[in-house]
Design a protein around this motif. Structure first.
Motif, PDB file in Angstrom:
ATOM      1  N   ILE A 212       0.833  -1.207   0.000  1.00  0.00           N
ATOM      2  CA  ILE A 212       0.000   0.000   0.000  1.00  0.00           C
ATOM      3  C   ILE A 212       0.865   1.253   0.000  1.00  0.00           C
ATOM      4  O   ILE A 212       0.554   2.245  -0.686  1.00  0.00           O
ATOM      5  N   ALA A 213       1.961   1.226   0.741  1.00  0.00           N
ATOM      6  CA  ALA A 213       2.848   2.384   0.787  1.00  0.00           C
ATOM      7  C   ALA A 213       3.392   2.702  -0.598  1.00  0.00           C
ATOM      8  O   ALA A 213       3.400   3.866  -1.031  1.00  0.00           O
ATOM      9  N   GLN A 214       3.850   1.667  -1.322  1.00  0.00           N
ATOM     10  CA  GLN A 214       4.386   1.904  -2.662  1.00  0.00           C
ATOM     11  C   GLN A 214       3.303   2.401  -3.614  1.00  0.00           C
ATOM     12  O   GLN A 214       3.561   3.255  -4.465  1.00  0.00           O
ATOM     13  N   ALA A 215       2.089   1.872  -3.476  1.00  0.00           N
ATOM     14  CA  ALA A 215       0.989   2.331  -4.326  1.00  0.00           C
ATOM     15  C   ALA A 215       0.733   3.816  -4.109  1.00  0.00           C
ATOM     16  O   ALA A 215       0.538   4.575  -5.063  1.00  0.00           O
ATOM     17  N   ALA A 216       0.738   4.238  -2.854  1.00  0.00           N
ATOM     18  CA  ALA A 216       0.407   5.625  -2.534  1.00  0.00           C
ATOM     19  C   ALA A 216       1.436   6.612  -3.069  1.00  0.00           C
ATOM     20  O   ALA A 216       1.085   7.719  -3.480  1.00  0.00           O
TER      21      ALA A 216
ATOM     22  N   MET B 138       4.984   4.149  -6.649  1.00  0.00           N
ATOM     23  CA  MET B 138       6.110   3.257  -6.891  1.00  0.00           C
ATOM     24  C   MET B 138       5.678   1.849  -7.311  1.00  0.00           C
ATOM     25  O   MET B 138       6.488   0.920  -7.255  1.00  0.00           O
ATOM     26  N   ASP B 139       4.439   1.688  -7.727  1.00  0.00           N
ATOM     27  CA  ASP B 139       4.027   0.400  -8.281  1.00  0.00           C
ATOM     28  C   ASP B 139       4.915   0.062  -9.476  1.00  0.00           C
ATOM     29  O   ASP B 139       5.114   0.894 -10.373  1.00  0.00           O
ATOM     30  N   GLY B 140       5.441  -1.153  -9.492  1.00  0.00           N
ATOM     31  CA  GLY B 140       6.305  -1.550 -10.583  1.00  0.00           C
ATOM     32  C   GLY B 140       7.719  -1.023 -10.452  1.00  0.00           C
ATOM     33  O   GLY B 140       8.558  -1.280 -11.313  1.00  0.00           O
ATOM     34  N   SER B 141       8.009  -0.309  -9.378  1.00  0.00           N
ATOM     35  CA  SER B 141       9.343   0.211  -9.144  1.00  0.00           C
ATOM     36  C   SER B 141       9.813  -0.244  -7.764  1.00  0.00           C
ATOM     37  O   SER B 141       9.491  -1.340  -7.332  1.00  0.00           O
ATOM     38  N   GLY B 142      10.577   0.598  -7.074  1.00  0.00           N
ATOM     39  CA  GLY B 142      11.035   0.203  -5.754  1.00  0.00           C
ATOM     40  C   GLY B 142      12.093   1.133  -5.214  1.00  0.00           C
ATOM     41  O   GLY B 142      12.440   2.146  -5.830  1.00  0.00           O
ATOM     42  N   PRO B 143      12.642   0.812  -4.046  1.00  0.00           N
ATOM     43  CA  PRO B 143      13.660   1.657  -3.420  1.00  0.00           C
ATOM     44  C   PRO B 143      15.006   1.523  -4.121  1.00  0.00           C
ATOM     45  O   PRO B 143      15.256   0.563  -4.840  1.00  0.00           O
ATOM     46  N   ALA B 144      15.861   2.509  -3.889  1.00  0.00           N
ATOM     47  CA  ALA B 144      17.204   2.496  -4.475  1.00  0.00           C
ATOM     48  C   ALA B 144      18.258   2.071  -3.465  1.00  0.00           C
ATOM     49  O   ALA B 144      19.339   1.615  -3.842  1.00  0.00           O
ATOM     50  N   GLU B 145      17.957   2.214  -2.188  1.00  0.00           N
ATOM     51  CA  GLU B 145      18.901   1.789  -1.144  1.00  0.00           C
ATOM     52  C   GLU B 145      18.134   1.193   0.019  1.00  0.00           C
ATOM     53  O   GLU B 145      17.109   1.734   0.439  1.00  0.00           O
TER      54      GLU B 145
ATOM     55  N   LEU C 249      14.419   7.154  -4.780  1.00  0.00           N
ATOM     56  CA  LEU C 249      15.107   8.194  -5.545  1.00  0.00           C
ATOM     57  C   LEU C 249      14.408   9.545  -5.453  1.00  0.00           C
ATOM     58  O   LEU C 249      15.026  10.586  -5.680  1.00  0.00           O
ATOM     59  N   ASN C 250      13.115   9.545  -5.119  1.00  0.00           N
ATOM     60  CA  ASN C 250      12.379  10.813  -4.991  1.00  0.00           C
ATOM     61  C   ASN C 250      12.538  11.443  -3.604  1.00  0.00           C
ATOM     62  O   ASN C 250      11.889  12.439  -3.287  1.00  0.00           O
ATOM     63  N   GLY C 251      13.390  10.839  -2.774  1.00  0.00           N
ATOM     64  CA  GLY C 251      13.667  11.404  -1.464  1.00  0.00           C
ATOM     65  C   GLY C 251      12.835  10.850  -0.325  1.00  0.00           C
ATOM     66  O   GLY C 251      13.132  11.105   0.855  1.00  0.00           O
ATOM     67  N   ILE C 252      11.803  10.108  -0.615  1.00  0.00           N
ATOM     68  CA  ILE C 252      10.961   9.529   0.431  1.00  0.00           C
ATOM     69  C   ILE C 252      11.716   8.412   1.137  1.00  0.00           C
ATOM     70  O   ILE C 252      12.411   7.609   0.511  1.00  0.00           O
ATOM     71  N   VAL C 253      11.558   8.350   2.449  1.00  0.00           N
ATOM     72  CA  VAL C 253      12.193   7.309   3.266  1.00  0.00           C
ATOM     73  C   VAL C 253      11.102   6.514   3.979  1.00  0.00           C
ATOM     74  O   VAL C 253      10.256   7.096   4.673  1.00  0.00           O
ATOM     75  N   MET C 254      11.106   5.200   3.795  1.00  0.00           N
ATOM     76  CA  MET C 254      10.150   4.331   4.481  1.00  0.00           C
ATOM     77  C   MET C 254      10.912   3.464   5.477  1.00  0.00           C
ATOM     78  O   MET C 254      11.912   2.827   5.137  1.00  0.00           O
ATOM     79  N   THR C 255      10.422   3.425   6.709  1.00  0.00           N
ATOM     80  CA  THR C 255      11.047   2.605   7.749  1.00  0.00           C
ATOM     81  C   THR C 255      10.052   1.591   8.285  1.00  0.00           C
ATOM     82  O   THR C 255       8.853   1.864   8.378  1.00  0.00           O
ATOM     83  N   GLU C 256      10.573   0.421   8.625  1.00  0.00           N
ATOM     84  CA  GLU C 256       9.749  -0.613   9.248  1.00  0.00           C
ATOM     85  C   GLU C 256       9.768  -0.322  10.738  1.00  0.00           C
ATOM     86  O   GLU C 256      10.706  -0.697  11.450  1.00  0.00           O
ATOM     87  N   GLN C 257       8.732   0.348  11.209  1.00  0.00           N
ATOM     88  CA  GLN C 257       8.673   0.753  12.612  1.00  0.00           C
ATOM     89  C   GLN C 257       7.220   0.957  13.020  1.00  0.00           C
ATOM     90  O   GLN C 257       6.337   1.046  12.157  1.00  0.00           O
TER      91      GLN C 257
ATOM     92  N   ALA D 157       4.992  -8.311  -8.084  1.00  0.00           N
ATOM     93  CA  ALA D 157       6.424  -8.535  -8.244  1.00  0.00           C
ATOM     94  C   ALA D 157       7.234  -7.433  -7.574  1.00  0.00           C
ATOM     95  O   ALA D 157       8.207  -7.708  -6.856  1.00  0.00           O
ATOM     96  N   SER D 158       6.850  -6.174  -7.798  1.00  0.00           N
ATOM     97  CA  SER D 158       7.625  -5.079  -7.197  1.00  0.00           C
ATOM     98  C   SER D 158       7.555  -5.124  -5.676  1.00  0.00           C
ATOM     99  O   SER D 158       8.546  -4.828  -4.992  1.00  0.00           O
ATOM    100  N   THR D 159       6.407  -5.523  -5.121  1.00  0.00           N
ATOM    101  CA  THR D 159       6.282  -5.627  -3.670  1.00  0.00           C
ATOM    102  C   THR D 159       7.090  -6.803  -3.137  1.00  0.00           C
ATOM    103  O   THR D 159       7.788  -6.684  -2.122  1.00  0.00           O
ATOM    104  N   ALA D 160       7.013  -7.961  -3.796  1.00  0.00           N
ATOM    105  CA  ALA D 160       7.769  -9.130  -3.360  1.00  0.00           C
ATOM    106  C   ALA D 160       9.267  -8.859  -3.424  1.00  0.00           C
ATOM    107  O   ALA D 160      10.027  -9.271  -2.534  1.00  0.00           O
ATOM    108  N   ILE D 161       9.706  -8.172  -4.467  1.00  0.00           N
ATOM    109  CA  ILE D 161      11.126  -7.843  -4.603  1.00  0.00           C
ATOM    110  C   ILE D 161      11.572  -6.931  -3.461  1.00  0.00           C
ATOM    111  O   ILE D 161      12.638  -7.121  -2.866  1.00  0.00           O
TER     112      ILE D 161
END
Length: 468
Positions: free
Chosen positions: A280-284, A287-294, A311-319, A418-422
């Motif tokens: 859901i985070a990636q959809a919002a 980033m569907d079909g894409s993903g993080p760079a680091e 790459l767009n500057g957004i940071v997602m943390t598992e917290q 696929a993008s979420t599983a990756i």
């Protein structure tokens, strides 16, 4: 099927039925469900691969969709085959359909059925790739449970086959079909809380090494077939991996299949709940079909949480997304003009006027052990009665059936899964390597990081004779 081409396809399929297909055909010339008469060309005939408690839950969801018939089930446990057969045939009788649900141990035999339009793959994650690929190659549309795959390479291969075969594939990330999550995505994408800076997504811990003692394999279970492509010599049978049941007297699984929680057989909460919340985070954030760079693991250079940088500057943390409920799964989007919190049955925003009353739900709270026990018993009872599910999925399944009929992309197509599983694999990979991992979401590559290229979550050699 309601298009000209789909009707022609159905007619050719009917005229070309093999003897196996004819003996398995159970739908009647005219059929009514929930008082709605379904034209033969609009029926969708399903088979199930994997018949554990999630399959029973999903069957209840599919059974509520007009025009669906279930004719076969496959599992490596003969008791679960029989339980599913009894459940389906009881439902068929209620619908006025001649009761017949065929049982299989090997999924390849089920896929040979020419009367089956689509299958659900609801097996452990390490089987998803092969069974989904073979189903698509057999001309079946597929509803595959999340996460889409066990490894990154599997996800990429599954997408290629889906594109080659033109099959409809829905990934079972059913939050995509839930109103509170759809509204959260809409609010983020409309700029309701301004530019998104941070996302807190609580999913849970990564997997741990298998530490269950070996036990004798029961006669009703083909554990060698359950293993399938897995080639790790440390894997052995334990009832927690394949929760047993009883038929007479009826006794359901006492726990969720623990294969999820071990590195040899699953990807932990990172993938189990990540396939929902990270999805859901990636959809919002588009980033569907894409993903993080680091991807930076927890503990690296005092990093407090597993971190995904885009790459767009957004940071997602598992917290934790709720300070007073650190274990609750959910998401918090933090923008420069407010915040949004969303979880199952709950949606809140810094601007309360943006949240429709019917979607607000109730904020998660700490439950007593007795409340949790009662809730679980009610869920189990509803499944036994064919009325409910562990995860409410009916709208998601209805979307899949509609997509099968209309030959269109579902709400959670294979590229999204696929993008979420990756992403989930990348999180576990960085955790196991104990260092940051750099990923190029455009080229799906690690650059010159040989350690990442050779990691088991990118690719592993299947046990013979299995091949990807």
């Amino acid at each position: 099927m309601d298009t000209k081409n789909s009707n022609q396809l159905n007619r050719r399929k009917f005229l070309g039925l093999s003897a196996l297909g004819l003996t398995g055909l159970t739908v009647l010339p005219s059929w009514t469900i929930n008082g709605i008469k379904i034209a033969p060309s609009d029926r969708v005939v399903l088979g199930f691969i994997g018949l554990g408690q999630q399959a029973l839950s999903d069957f209840a969801g599919f059974a509520s969709v007009p025009g669906v018939q279930v004719v076969a089930g496959c599992d490596v446990d003969s008791m679960k085959q029989e339980r599913f057969k009894r459940r389906v045939e009881a439902w068929q009788k209620e619908q006025g359909v001649a009761p017949r649900c065929d049982k299989y141990e090997r999924y390849e035999e089920l896929l040979e059925r020419t009367d089956i339009d689509a299958v659900e793959v609801v097996t452990p994650d390490h089987w998803h790739a092969l069974q989904t690929i073979h189903a698509m190659q057999a001309g079946k549309d597929v509803y595959v449970q999340k996460p889409l795959s066990f490894t990154i390479t599997e996800s990429m291969k599954m997408v290629r086959v889906a594109n080659d075969t033109k099959r409809v594939v829905q990934v079972g990330s059913q939050q995509r079909s839930s109103g509170e999550f759809q509204k959260a995505i809409e609010l983020v994408q409309s700029g309701a809380i301004g530019h998104i800076e941070k996302i807190y997504a609580k999913v849970g811990d990564p997997p741990k090494p298998l530490d269950l003692p070996a036990e004798p394999v029961p006669g009703n279970l083909n554990f060698n077939l359950w293993m399938g492509p897995l080639n790790d010599p440390n894997i052995h049978y334990h009832p927690d991996l394949c929760p047993p049941i009883s038929l007479d007297p009826p006794e359901k699984e006492k726990l969720w299949g623990a294969w999820r929680w071990y590195t040899e057989t699953g990807n932990g909460f990172t993938a189990d709940w990540g396939a929902h919340m990270f999805d859901i985070a990636q959809a919002a954030i588009g980033m569907d079909g894409s993903g993080p760079a680091e991807i930076i693991p927890k503990g690296h250079n005092s990093q407090e949480y597993l971190t995904f940088k885009y790459l767009n500057g957004i940071v997602m943390t598992e917290q934790p997304y709720l300070e007073d409920m650190p274990g609750a799964q959910g998401i918090k989007f933090i923008g420069d003009n407010g915040w949004i919190e969303v979880a199952r049955g709950y949606l809140a925003c810094s601007d309360a006027s943006l949240v429709p009353e019917e979607l607000a739900g109730r904020r998660p709270r700490k439950m007593t052990r007795e409340e949790m026990r009662k809730m679980y018993e009610e869920m189990q009872k509803s499944i036994e009665e064919g009325k409910g599910s562990f995860e409410i999925s009916s709208p998601h399944m209805e979307n899949f059936i509609e997509s099968v009929r209309e030959r269109k992309d579902p709400i959670a197509p294979i590229e999204v899964g696929a993008s979420t599983a990756i992403l989930c694999c990348l999180g576990n990979m960085a955790t196991e390597l104990k260092r940051p991992v750099t990923w190029n979401p455009a080229t799906l590559s690690f650059g010159d990081d040989k350690e990442a290229w050779n990691h088991r979550l990118y690719h592993y050699d299947y046990r013979r004779p299995y091949k990807l």
